[in-house]
Design an enzyme around this catalytic site. Structure first.
Site, PDB file in Angstrom:
ATOM      1  N   GLY A 144      14.975  10.069   0.363  1.00 67.13           N
ATOM      2  CA  GLY A 144      13.557  10.201   0.081  1.00 67.13           C
ATOM      3  C   GLY A 144      13.034  11.611   0.236  1.00 67.13           C
TER       4      GLY A 144
ATOM      5  NE  ARG B 196      13.347   0.492  -0.684  1.00 73.14           N
ATOM      6  CZ  ARG B 196      12.540   1.391  -0.122  1.00 73.14           C
ATOM      7  NH1 ARG B 196      11.242   1.281  -0.261  1.00 73.14           N
ATOM      8  NH2 ARG B 196      13.028   2.398   0.563  1.00 73.14           N
TER       9      ARG B 196
ATOM     10  CD  GLN C  41       9.660   0.419  -5.339  1.00 74.80           C
ATOM     11  OE1 GLN C  41       8.553   0.919  -5.145  1.00 74.80           O
ATOM     12  NE2 GLN C  41      10.600   0.369  -4.410  1.00 74.80           N
TER      13      GLN C  41
ATOM     14  CE1 TYR D 229       2.487  -1.799   0.149  1.00 78.76           C
ATOM     15  CE2 TYR D 229       4.756  -1.149  -0.294  1.00 78.76           C
ATOM     16  CZ  TYR D 229       3.476  -0.824   0.114  1.00 78.76           C
ATOM     17  OH  TYR D 229       3.164   0.457   0.508  1.00 78.76           O
TER      18      TYR D 229
END
Length: 360
Positions: free
Chosen positions: A310, A226, A98, A179
């Site tokens: 996760g 994503r 990622q 982000y």
């Protein structure tokens, strides 16, 4: 859970089931961003998840936000990741790295160059960050010039090439969770009056240009993306036009025939259905906080093709085996999520087989 155990194809990958390991920051890289010595073991222990999406990995010095997060922009990084990808492949899994540029979600004390963070606009997130000196307020970032934006896109391109050189099966572009890419999408984090701000199309432009560069470099079958619509992480507010931005963005991303789209979903069911109708390739849907018994609901309803997991996969290296056989799960140790001494809370979670041997 019958559909959960059916095979599926994502990009060029033939996956044995519909689970995947979601990306999770673990803060165990070396100081220079090279993956830690235990990273190959950590990821390969979980190779039965089929597709592993790595922790967020910075594409440049500017991209780092957290202490001891890995990078993928130097030769040492590439060599470190090679050990990880080789271990995962040897154990029968696939791995996407990622690419995570944190933008303003950083502190100068945490980066190699100790410079001011960068973002679409010079607006602080109004949050604190853990540093070597403890928790500190995140300062206002420097606004990226249009030239800076092009250089940042080039950083993503180079990082994608480096990931493939390191043996990864592909990369996931992190456009979520507050982000950098998400900061361009956010209404309150992007106050630009040029072609990267203002309108729906302009707020999605940076995400699209990063994707185009990565696809040109490594191919669409090696590229995932994503998103996290409506998620307020990092102080992001996407405003009333947020859903419209995502509808436009997903339509544009679909033109590139990516391996997958990964949605971190927090409850806008109407938007999720709209995304599903637009996106014809593999759709990964990660519902935060869902109950274990609901893990296959989105698969059964045709909303998702793959379910990223996760915390459960973090604490259970043999999660697939445990779910198939109805075995109890290990509890996660919250105090070692982002820190630990060696294997503690990282590679020492026991498999069911190991627990049985201990009991004999």
């Amino acid at each position: 859970m019958e559909k959960l155990w059916s095979k599926t194809k994502v990009g060029n990958m033939e996956l044995p089931h519909r689970l995947a390991m979601a990306p999770m920051t673990r803060s165990r890289a070396q100081e220079d961003g090279t993956p830690g010595e235990l990273s190959p073991l950590y990821y390969s222990q979980r190779a039965s998840m089929g597709l592993i999406i790595s922790e967020g990995t910075q594409p440049s010095e500017d991209g780092q936000g957290y202490l001891n997060s890995p990078g993928i922009y130097t030769d040492k990084h590439i060599e470190g990741w090679k050990k990880v990808t080789n271990a995962v492949h040897d154990a029968g899994g696939y791995m996407f790295i990622q690419l995570m540029h944190v933008g303003r979600m950083s502190h100068p004390d945490n980066t190699p160059h100790h410079r001011q963070a960068v973002a679409p606009s010079a607006i602080a997130p109004g949050a604190e960050m853990f540093t070597s000196k403890g928790m500190q307020e995140i300062p206002a970032p420097r606004e990226l010039s249009e030239e800076d934006i092009q250089n940042t896109i080039a950083d993503f391109r180079k990082a994608a090439a480096a990931a493939i050189k390191a043996g990864a099966d592909g990369v996931e572009i992190h456009g979520a969770n507050g982000y950098l890419i998400n900061q361009f999408i956010g209404e309150n984090s992007n106050k630009r009056d040029d072609k990267y701000g203002g309108t729906v199309e302009n707020r999605a432009r940076f995400a699209i240009e990063v994707t185009k560069a990565v696809v040109e470099e490594i191919g669409p079958e090696r590229t995932g993306f994503r998103i996290s619509p409506g998620t307020p992480l990092g102080g992001i507010d996407e405003g009333e036009q947020g859903p419209e931005v995502y509808q436009y963005l997903v339509k544009e991303l679909a033109k590139h025939n990516l391996a997958y789209l990964h949605v971190m979903h927090l409850g806008n069911e109407k938007l999720l259905r709209e995304i599903r109708s637009i996106w014809t390739n593999s759709l990964l849907v990660n519902r935060a906080g869902r109950a274990l018994e609901d893990i296959s609901v989105d698969l059964d309803n045709g909303v998702a093709d793959v379910v990223p997991v996760g915390i459960w996969s973090l604490a259970n290296p043999d999660l697939v085996d445990r779910l198939k056989n109805g075995y109890p799960l290990n509890d996660v140790e919250p105090n070692t999520l982002y820190a630990g001494n060696g294997s503690l809370g990282y590679t020492d979670y026991p498999s069911m087989e190991e627990l049985k041997l201990q009991q004999e």
